[in-house]
Design an enzyme around this catalytic site. Structure first.
Site, PDB file in Angstrom:
ATOM      1  CG  HIS B 217      -2.092   1.063   0.734  1.00 26.55           C
ATOM      2  ND1 HIS B 217      -2.989   0.901  -0.292  1.00 26.55           N
ATOM      3  CD2 HIS B 217      -2.269   2.318   1.181  1.00 26.55           C
ATOM      4  CE1 HIS B 217      -3.686   2.004  -0.445  1.00 26.55           C
ATOM      5  NE2 HIS B 217      -3.281   2.884   0.430  1.00 26.55           N
ATOM      6  CE1 TYR B 221      -1.926   7.888  -0.208  1.00 30.41           C
ATOM      7  CE2 TYR B 221      -1.968   5.562   0.362  1.00 30.41           C
ATOM      8  CZ  TYR B 221      -2.618   6.768   0.186  1.00 30.41           C
ATOM      9  OH  TYR B 221      -3.959   6.844   0.387  1.00 30.41           O
ATOM     10  CG  HIS B 368      -8.927   1.747  -7.679  1.00 29.46           C
ATOM     11  ND1 HIS B 368      -9.421   2.956  -7.238  1.00 29.46           N
ATOM     12  CD2 HIS B 368      -7.865   1.477  -6.880  1.00 29.46           C
ATOM     13  CE1 HIS B 368      -8.691   3.385  -6.225  1.00 29.46           C
ATOM     14  NE2 HIS B 368      -7.739   2.510  -5.982  1.00 29.46           N
ATOM     15  CG  PHE B 369      -4.486  -0.736 -10.709  1.00 30.17           C
ATOM     16  CD1 PHE B 369      -4.113  -0.914 -12.014  1.00 30.17           C
ATOM     17  CD2 PHE B 369      -4.801  -1.846  -9.945  1.00 30.17           C
ATOM     18  CE1 PHE B 369      -4.073  -2.175 -12.565  1.00 30.17           C
ATOM     19  CE2 PHE B 369      -4.774  -3.114 -10.498  1.00 30.17           C
ATOM     20  CZ  PHE B 369      -4.403  -3.270 -11.818  1.00 30.17           C
ATOM     21  CG  HIS B 370      -5.566   1.091 -15.897  1.00 31.83           C
ATOM     22  ND1 HIS B 370      -5.794  -0.211 -15.540  1.00 31.83           N
ATOM     23  CD2 HIS B 370      -4.481   1.065 -16.716  1.00 31.83           C
ATOM     24  CE1 HIS B 370      -4.899  -1.000 -16.129  1.00 31.83           C
ATOM     25  NE2 HIS B 370      -4.083  -0.247 -16.841  1.00 31.83           N
ATOM     26  NE  ARG B 433      -6.370  -7.542 -10.204  1.00 30.91           N
ATOM     27  CZ  ARG B 433      -5.607  -6.999  -9.250  1.00 30.91           C
ATOM     28  NH1 ARG B 433      -5.987  -7.030  -7.975  1.00 30.91           N
ATOM     29  NH2 ARG B 433      -4.477  -6.417  -9.539  1.00 30.91           N
ATOM     30  NE  ARG B 434      -3.166  -9.592 -10.690  1.00 30.62           N
ATOM     31  CZ  ARG B 434      -2.507  -9.654  -9.560  1.00 30.62           C
ATOM     32  NH1 ARG B 434      -2.786 -10.594  -8.692  1.00 30.62           N
ATOM     33  NH2 ARG B 434      -1.547  -8.806  -9.294  1.00 30.62           N
TER      34      ARG B 434
END
Lengths: 155, 550, 41
Positions: B217, B221, B368-370, B433-434
């Site tokens: 995590h 950041y 989300h992470f894109h 996903r994946r």
């Protein structure tokens, strides 16, 4: 450190929203038993097939209103013959893995369980609607990952 | 302009970053076509190999090298030219990181490490893949300590003064990174490497997962904070205003040191081996780390409004039209920020304890992470690239490059909107996903997912293709500004490093007292992790031997 | 640090306040939608 008056208003609103979110999920989880799947039971990943209840996977009735479904996950499938359960009854799923990490995920339900070798994952769920539900693995487990699926029938 | 020798360090880092970007985005393009069954890979290459390469090269390699290029340039500019030792260790760090990268990449490409960038045990890659990862981390540590040494030398010469904001934020990010890496170093060094080379037979899987996410995590950041640095320090300069509040900027960064680490369990909410109490405690801590982002949102809008009003804007939103839209350095970062609104909101949902069951390991997470690392972070880095490379090479950023820059960010925006919206909706419907091409034997539920206009395979493929086109335009800009654009000769042709002024007269000194923040950070980590990790070790089931399932 | 010091006295930030609340509304709406989906499943 001086906060602008409007920034104070914004932060109070933001933090209050976060507290509301946390309270809603916290109360729902701990007083209405809506915790995510989990569990602290462990198992020898090499002796899964000899260890109860995984030596006899499948559906078993615990009492009038409760059923247990025991599943062994492995690359690339689930060992649990004839998954048929009634609607409106509490179903307790117990899953473990004989090899790598998998998931046991039933489409369109809250059942989305990580399956970790050495650990037993537990989740209680009550189906409302009868039908055939797709079960799939959503944690990468190897070449056949996207083939790893099954079906549960709710009657 | 900063010293030539410092520029070389930064340019070397940028070069590696964009080499990784090139291969990583190509792997991304291949994926969308395999997923909709339009492309058959040759026998020696498979989907999961490409997926691993895509994740590792973009999320880990591109970001990290770019971040060190940005830090190197900014530190040299804000607190002075590197001394010989700082320079030496920066180079050593660069080469060790690169060596680790190459080692891990070779293992991925040769099919010995199709374990994805999370490398969850007991999937067992070649031992050299883990050695590569370890070297990568150690390399970043060497570079980090070089920058810390540079900072400490400045502090010794400027006793009693707060450091410039750029330096402060760099060190905050680095401190967080060093603490975060302890988890991944512990698991790679003491669990994965001995196990992968056969010195131990089995591995404690749950422990390895938890140590990974202790690192995983704050890793996000580590990507985000350099982007925030650009938002706090570069954007105001482009707007013609000062930093909104030096003390609040420092406070928000300090809060990231405290709350970005003891939160890894929110990636493990649906798994066994961690009791609900500890999961929920870390959920609460996760919500704390939202607060500095709320502060940041306010600061950004305040910068816009103050700038617009200075230029004579009236009314509630008159300032919006006054923003420097024709400046690609600004517009790129503005779009990056806009993407972070739904990105951040999605993150709150992911961390909301049982709500995670709806989205965990679905395509929602990919979406989300894109729209977190893939656009807010990546497009901020693109916005920095437009001036950072010409600044370092002493070349011009020509009008045609500026126009091309706009084409690049607009195509990225369109591609990402299509792809990520589709991924978010598909995820909510339940698509995992994946996965390579996923029809689940044409199961009706699976067919339903891809039925909508927005959720069809076509939308995702179109989005992915536009993104790749955008990536190639960016590569062209990078190569031009690196090697081919005309050299700046007249003073007005030189590209500046747009660094905003920050008034620190009223900033309390304790904000730069590292002992306090590192101390509290470790205390929180201890509270959040000591008991559950201890439990994983003491009550461990028999370990797992390795599996190669690809 | 003097308590009375305010670096942004007299700056009109009404647009900022409305804008951040717009962000807040997006956060709340998205969260509520997914919460409803959770409850419905």
């Amino acid at each position: 450190m001086h906060l602008h008056k409007y920034e104070k208003i914004w932060l109070v609103f933001g933090i209050a929203s976060l507290i509301v979110f946390l309270s809603v999920v916290g109360v729902s989880a701990f007083s209405h038993d809506h915790t995510p799947s989990g569990g602290m039971d462990t198992i020898d990943p090499e002796k899964v097939n000899e260890t109860a209840p995984f030596d006899n996977p499948g559906v078993s009735q615990l009492d009038d209103d409760t059923y247990q479904v025991t599943i062994v996950a492995m690359a690339f499938g689930y060992n649990a013959p004839e998954m048929k359960v009634p609607a409106g009854k509490e179903i307790i799923f117990k899953v473990t893995s004989t090899d790598v990490v998998h998931s046991f995920t039933i489409d369109n339900t809250k059942v989305n369980m990580m399956v970790v070798p050495g650990q037993i994952t537990t989740k209680s769920y009550t189906f409302e609607k009868p039908g055939k539900y797709l079960i799939l693995c959503n944690e990468y487990c190897g070449t056949g990952h996207h083939m790893m699926s099954s079906e549960i029938e709710v009657y | 302009m900063i010293a030539v020798k410092d520029r070389k360090i930064a340019l070397a880092n940028i070069g590696v970053a964009y080499a990784a970007f090139l291969i990583g985005t190509l792997a991304g393009l291949l994926q969308v076509f395999i997923r909709n069954d339009a492309l058959q890979l040759p026998a020696w290459l498979d989907y999961y190999q490409i997926l691993t390469a895509h994740g590792v090269l973009l999320a880990l390699i591109f970001t990290t090298f770019f971040i060190f290029a940005f830090f190197t340039t900014g530190m040299s500019k804000s607190i002075g030219t590197f001394g010989p030792k700082v320079r030496l260790y920066s180079w050593v760090g660069f080469w060790v990181t690169l060596f680790g990268t190459v080692m891990a990449t070779v293992m991925i490409v040769s099919g010995k490490a199709s374990v994805l960038y999370t490398f969850y045990a007991p999937l067992k890659a070649s031992g050299w893949f883990y050695v590569g990862l370890a070297l990568f981390i150690i390399g970043t540590w060497i570079s980090s300590f070089a920058l810390i040494g540079h900072y400490m030398a400045w502090r010794r010469k400027n006793k009693g003064h707060l450091s410039p904001l750029f330096a402060f934020m760099t060190i905050t990010t680095i401190v967080m990174w060093l603490i975060a890496c302890l988890g991944v170093v512990a698991t790679v060094l003491f669990q994965y490497i001995p196990w992968a080379f056969g010195w131990t037979d089995t591995i404690n899987v749950e422990l390895s997962r938890s140590l990974f996410w202790y690192f995983g995590h704050p890793l996000v950041y580590f990507w985000l904070l350099p982007a925030y640095m650009a938002w706090y320090l570069i954007v105001p300069k482009l707007l013609g205003v000062k930093v909104f509040s030096d003390s609040l900027a420092r406070l928000s960064f300090v809060l990231f040191i405290l709350f970005s680490i003891p939160v890894g369990f929110h990636h493990q909410l649906t798994e066994p081996g961690i009791s609900n109490f500890w999961k929920f405690l870390q959920v609460v801590l996760t919500f704390m780390v939202i607060v500095p982002s709320l502060m940041t949102a306010f600061t950004m809008f305040a910068n816009f409004e103050i700038s617009g009003r200075k230029k004579g804007a009236v009314g509630l939103f008159g300032w919006f039209r006054m923003l420097p839209w024709k400046d690609v350095r600004f517009t790129s970062i503005f779009i990056a920020m806009a993407f972070f609104i739904p990105g951040g909101a999605g993150g709150i949902i992911n961390a909301s304890f049982q709500l995670n069951e709806v989205v965990h390991n679905t395509l929602w997470i990919v979406g989300h992470f894109h729209i977190t690392v893939g656009t807010p972070v990546a497009m901020t880095f693109m916005g920095l690239t437009f001036w950072l490379i010409p600044y370092l090479t002493g070349r011009q950023f020509t009008k045609s490059m500026q126009r091309l820059g706009f084409v690049q960010i607009i195509t990225w925006t369109i591609g990402m909107l299509l792809m990520s919206t589709s991924q978010h909706i598909l995820g909510l419907l339940g698509a995992p996903r994946r996965t390579a091409y996923a029809g689940y034997n044409n199961h009706p539920s699976a067919l339903e997912w891809f039925d909508g206009i927005l959720t069809s395979h076509v939308t995702m493929a179109v989005g992915g293709s536009i993104l790749f086109l955008s990536a190639m335009i960016l590569m062209y800009i990078v190569i031009m500004t690196m090697f081919l654009s005309p050299k700046a000769e007249r003073p007005e042709d030189f590209v500046e490093f747009p660094l905003a002024e920050s008034d620190k007269e009223h900033t309390p000194k304790f904000l730069e007292n590292w002992a306090i923040w590192v101390g509290i950070a470790f205390a929180l980590i201890f509270i959040a992790y000591a008991i559950p990790i201890g439990d994983m070790i003491q009550n461990a089931p028999p370990g797992s031997k390795g599996f190669i399932t690809w | 640090m003097s308590k009375k010091y305010d670096e942004h006295q007299g700056v009109n930030l009404k647009g900022t306040l409305v804008s951040v609340f717009f962000v807040g509304v997006i956060i709340v709406v998205m969260w509520v939608v997914v919460y409803m989906m959770y409850v419905a499943r």
